[in-house]
Write a protein that holds these residues in place. Structure first.
Motif, mmCIF file in Angstrom:
data_model
loop_
_atom_site.group_PDB
_atom_site.id
_atom_site.type_symbol
_atom_site.label_atom_id
_atom_site.label_comp_id
_atom_site.label_asym_id
_atom_site.label_seq_id
_atom_site.Cartn_x
_atom_site.Cartn_y
_atom_site.Cartn_z
ATOM 1 N N ASP A 300 4.902 -3.484 2.792
ATOM 2 C CA ASP A 300 5.446 -2.149 3.039
ATOM 3 C C ASP A 300 5.774 -1.460 1.710
ATOM 4 O OD1 ASP A 300 5.582 -1.685 5.894
ATOM 5 O OD2 ASP A 300 6.988 -3.356 5.949
ATOM 6 N N VAL A 301 5.464 -0.167 1.630
ATOM 7 C CA VAL A 301 5.814 0.650 0.458
ATOM 8 C C VAL A 301 7.013 1.508 0.842
ATOM 9 C CG1 VAL A 301 5.041 2.437 -1.128
ATOM 10 C CG2 VAL A 301 3.431 0.689 -0.343
ATOM 11 N N PRO A 302 8.157 1.325 0.193
ATOM 12 C CA PRO A 302 9.345 2.110 0.545
ATOM 13 C C PRO A 302 9.245 3.540 0.019
ATOM 14 C CG PRO A 302 9.846 0.649 -1.280
ATOM 15 C CD PRO A 302 8.437 0.345 -0.876
ATOM 16 N N GLY A 303 9.000 4.483 0.904
ATOM 17 C CA GLY A 303 8.899 5.873 0.487
ATOM 18 C C GLY A 303 7.574 6.180 -0.183
ATOM 19 N N HIS A 304 7.463 7.416 -0.629
ATOM 20 C CA HIS A 304 6.225 7.844 -1.274
ATOM 21 C C HIS A 304 6.292 7.525 -2.765
ATOM 22 C CE1 HIS A 304 2.487 10.253 -1.063
ATOM 23 N NE2 HIS A 304 2.747 10.440 -2.349
#
Length: 359
Positions: A300-304
């Protein structure tokens, strides 16, 4: 064979570079590992409509994308945003009384974003597009760059004054070798740039009509229970049929059938029993696409992420290799507009080099 420029990649940024070079009279060839152009832009058709399995939206301020749509005579329409949003908390409790739209104001292209990439490709001389050509190595020779790889007919070797790497930086770091080797700091930086949405899967459920609108729902949903984390109305502008699409984040995916069954069960919870029995289901798991994702992209990538251009290369590569692709844009990185910005930056670097000037 020797060219002014070789473009590695066939997505939106690569095609925009090719388009600009063609219009400026430069000799070039585009090498794409897939058997299609478009990259993460992927539009799939049902019997009545077209659905985007990659990005779907542009925004009113995206002047480059809007200019391309106008150039190709494509119609823009607003994302459906009338009605309430459905919210599902982590325990599965559901609310349907939230009167706001998460993507209100976004624009879509009638017929899907594939019309942009296919339009760009159609304007290029056919001999400049080489599909199913996978590049493996770049070698800096005294007067040219030698590019080698494999194609259905076997191994190929091409030479160019300049090379544009219109790839996600992580894919470039993982799949390409350089002789001489890149500066380790540059290669490490490439490997650390997250490829936007590469860990996601996108599911589109297609129905005979957008029935949720009858009940005062917009088609928007946010869920902390899943497996779909975010859902939107994907219906065509004329609502000739209905569509709901959702994103499956990396931590919420299993095998394809289990993922599909869980998603349809969730749609039925959120939008009623009819939502659990779509006419068609379209799925694209980008995390399993080797031209898009590496193992590092499956988290998962937290935010952009904050994206920046790749620093100019040094040594034998200086002024001879540039990076395009949306993850190398200074503004709008990760988005379609960012892909076009990065393409413009790369074309400017080519023009500088052709004039004997290295910025």
């Amino acid at each position: 064979m020797t060219y002014d420029v070789l473009i590695v990649g066939g997505g939106l940024s690569a095609l925009a570079v090719a388009d600009a070079l063609h219009r400026a009279g430069h000799g070039f060839t585009l090498l794409e590992a897939r058997q299609r152009v478009g990259g993460r832009v992927l539009t799939q058709s049902t019997r009545s409509a077209d659905y985007d399995l990659g990005p779907a939206w542009i925004w009113p301020h995206n002047r480059r994308m809007r200019s391309l749509a106008e150039r190709f005579g494509l119609d823009l329409f607003e994302q459906h945003a009338t009605g309430n949003l459905v919210f599902e908390d982590a325990g599965g409790a559901i609310r349907r009384d939230l009167a706001f739209a998460t993507m209100g104001g976004a624009l879509r292209i009638a017929g899907g974003l594939g019309k942009i990439t296919s339009g760009l490709a159609a304007n290029l001389p056919p001999e400049t597009l080489r599909l199913a050509h996978r590049v493996h190595n770049l070698a800096a020779e005294p007067d040219k760059i030698k590019v080698t790889g494999t194609a259905p007919s076997g191994e190929f070797e091409l030479h160019a004054d300049q090379v544009v790497l219109a790839l996600p930086p992580r894919i470039a770091a993982a799949s390409l070798s350089f002789s001489p080797a890149l500066d380790p700091m540059i290669r490490d930086r490439l490997a650390r740039v997250p490829t936007w949405m590469a860990g996601q899967a996108k599911l589109v459920a297609v129905y005979d009509r957008p029935f949720w609108r009858d009940g005062g729902l917009s088609g928007d949903a946010i869920s902390h229970h899943g497996p779909l984390v975010e859902i939107h109305d994907a219906s065509p502008a004329d609502a000739v049929e209905g569509g709901l699409f959702g994103f499956l984040a990396p931590g919420r995916k299993g095998d394809a059938e289990a993922m599909k069954d869980a998603a349809l069960a969730q749609l039925a919870r959120l939008f009623g029993p009819d939502a659990g029995a779509p006419r068609d289901v379209l799925i694209k798991d980008w995390s399993k696409d080797p031209e898009t994702a590496t193992n590092d992209d499956k988290a998962d990538v937290p935010g952009h992420p904050t994206y920046q251009p790749i620093p100019p290369l040094s040594g034998d590569w200086r002024g001879r290799v540039s990076f395009a692709g949306t993850e190398t844009a200074r503004n709008e990185g990760g988005f379609l507009e960012g892909a076009l910005e990065a393409a413009g930056t790369s074309v400017a670097a080519i023009e500088y080099a052709s004039e004997g000037t290295v910025p």
